[in-house]
Write a protein that holds these residues in place. Structure first.
Motif, PDB file in Angstrom:
ATOM      1  N   VAL A 279       0.830  -1.193   0.000  1.00 36.24           N
ATOM      2  CA  VAL A 279       0.000   0.000   0.000  1.00 36.24           C
ATOM      3  C   VAL A 279       0.872   1.254   0.000  1.00 36.24           C
ATOM      4  CG1 VAL A 279      -1.624   1.354   1.393  1.00 36.24           C
ATOM      5  CG2 VAL A 279      -2.004  -1.088   1.069  1.00 36.24           C
ATOM      6  N   THR A 280       1.980   1.206   0.717  1.00 33.66           N
ATOM      7  CA  THR A 280       2.872   2.368   0.799  1.00 33.66           C
ATOM      8  C   THR A 280       3.426   2.737  -0.567  1.00 33.66           C
ATOM      9  OG1 THR A 280       3.509   1.787   3.070  1.00 33.66           O
ATOM     10  CG2 THR A 280       4.961   3.293   1.863  1.00 33.66           C
ATOM     11  N   ARG A 281       3.950   1.745  -1.305  1.00 29.51           N
ATOM     12  CA  ARG A 281       4.502   2.028  -2.634  1.00 29.51           C
ATOM     13  C   ARG A 281       3.404   2.455  -3.610  1.00 29.51           C
ATOM     14  NH1 ARG A 281       7.704  -2.553  -1.349  1.00 29.51           N
ATOM     15  NH2 ARG A 281       6.380  -3.918  -2.615  1.00 29.51           N
ATOM     16  N   ALA A 282       2.246   1.833  -3.495  1.00 29.96           N
ATOM     17  CA  ALA A 282       1.132   2.205  -4.363  1.00 29.96           C
ATOM     18  C   ALA A 282       0.691   3.647  -4.088  1.00 29.96           C
ATOM     19  CB  ALA A 282      -0.032   1.242  -4.165  1.00 29.96           C
ATOM     20  N   ALA A 283       0.688   4.036  -2.810  1.00 28.82           N
ATOM     21  CA  ALA A 283       0.296   5.396  -2.442  1.00 28.82           C
ATOM     22  C   ALA A 283       1.249   6.424  -3.045  1.00 28.82           C
ATOM     23  CB  ALA A 283       0.260   5.536  -0.919  1.00 28.82           C
ATOM     24  N   GLU A 284       2.552   6.126  -3.023  1.00 29.86           N
ATOM     25  CA  GLU A 284       3.544   7.024  -3.622  1.00 29.86           C
ATOM     26  C   GLU A 284       3.320   7.139  -5.121  1.00 29.86           C
ATOM     27  OE1 GLU A 284       7.238   5.295  -2.508  1.00 29.86           O
ATOM     28  OE2 GLU A 284       7.153   6.023  -0.430  1.00 29.86           O
ATOM     29  N   ARG A 285       2.997   6.048  -5.744  1.00 28.47           N
ATOM     30  CA  ARG A 285       2.790   6.031  -7.200  1.00 28.47           C
ATOM     31  C   ARG A 285       1.507   6.762  -7.602  1.00 28.47           C
ATOM     32  NH1 ARG A 285       2.588   0.254 -10.329  1.00 28.47           N
ATOM     33  NH2 ARG A 285       1.332   0.880 -12.129  1.00 28.47           N
ATOM     34  N   LEU A 286       0.489   6.693  -6.761  1.00 27.75           N
ATOM     35  CA  LEU A 286      -0.815   7.279  -7.084  1.00 27.75           C
ATOM     36  C   LEU A 286      -1.011   8.672  -6.502  1.00 27.75           C
ATOM     37  CD1 LEU A 286      -2.997   4.104  -6.428  1.00 27.75           C
ATOM     38  CD2 LEU A 286      -2.581   5.160  -8.666  1.00 27.75           C
TER      39      LEU A 286
END
Length: 306
Positions: free
Chosen positions: A18-25
């Motif tokens: 979720v952390t990496r996805a949040a940075e990407r989005l």
């Protein structure tokens, strides 16, 4: 289900975090966790499991992702077919515009561009930032006009239009705290927060900021800035308005609180996609129209009318 949420879940599955996805989005982790929870509640079963290797799809999650990808593929194919429909043998510039800029683009940018290039067709697509990034990455559009919580968007070249300060605004007779750290107390005064419609870029940023402040309203109102002004003046709720609009309506007695958030308005384009001369001219027209404050002309006209 909103296709943006499908895109969020696919990104989480790709990143296994979720952390990496949040940075990407450009979203908060809390917002993504909430979307996961809502999807799982709708489906009645978990779609992710958690282990040493990160987040893994459950069997139900695999089915969800496969179908979500199919739906998004159909949406992209539909958009391509619409783009190619009745395409004439003339120059075409395609621009994806965040909803907050759409009216100004139609009212001011489009006539100015057509006057300069009468033989070039300008095609506009009203999207949010996530959709605009996808269209630019697929080279389905030449330019994007977005609002972003950061001054740069990964993977694209950007030109800054302006920085917008957004303030918390309360009804004229409001006597509660106006600092954003105590927004939750506004509900004790019977006020309901006014947010933009779900799926819009501004709504995503508003939700992320509320989560950061620990505010989880039980009830919300939805609408654009004009709706927000109406509700604030009528004492129905509180809202988050750009400083320009706050200044226009100060004479109506609205209570202007602290800065709630700020965001950056940007022109985006791909460095790998050469821009024709028409695009460069269009960018100059956009910079002049957007930064010149014409986006808020209707609000000034309404104030003058009263």
């Amino acid at each position: 289900m909103n296709t943006n949420i499908m895109d969020y879940i696919i990104t989480i599955a790709e990143e296994k975090s979720v952390t990496r996805a949040a940075e990407r989005l450009y979203l908060s982790t809390a917002a993504l966790h909430r979307h996961i929870r809502n999807v799982e509640e709708d489906l009645g079963t978990p779609i992710f499991s958690y282990g040493k290797e990160g987040m893994q799809l459950t069997p139900a999650g695999v089915i969800f992702i496969n179908n979500a990808q199919a739906i998004l593929h159909l949406e992209r194919e539909m958009q391509k077919k619409i783009n190619n429909l009745c395409q004439e043998p003339q120059n075409v510039v395609r621009v994806a515009v965040d909803s907050g800029f759409y009216n100004c683009t139609v009212r001011s940018v489009l006539p100015a561009f057509q006057k300069t290039y009468p033989d070039c067709r300008l095609e506009l697509f009203k999207c949010n930032t996530v959709q605009i990034r996808s269209l630019l990455a697929a080279q389905n559009v030449d330019l994007g006009v977005v609002s972003s919580p950061t001054p740069f968007v990964s993977g694209f070249e950007s030109i800054s239009i302006k920085v917008t300060q957004v303030r918390a605004v309360f009804p004229p007779d409001y006597r509660g705290p106006t600092d954003v750290a105590h927004l939750v107390q506004a509900e004790d005064f019977g006020l309901i927060p006014m947010l933009h419609p779900i799926g819009t870029t501004i709504r995503m940023m508003e939700e992320q900021r509320l989560i950061e402040l620990g505010v989880n309203p039980q009830k919300i109102l939805e609408g654009n800035y004009r709706d927000a002004i109406h509700d604030v003046l009528n004492g129905t709720g509180y809202a988050f308005l750009p400083e320009e609009i706050c200044e226009i309506y100060r004479s109506h007695g609205i209570v202007v609180g602290e800065t709630f958030m700020q965001f950056y308005d940007l022109l985006l384009y791909s460095a790998d996609h050469p821009l024709p001369a028409e695009c460069k001219t269009l960018m100059n027209i956009m910079l002049e129209c957007y930064s010149g404050g014409s986006m808020f002309a209707p609000y000034r006209a309404e104030r003058d009318h009263h």
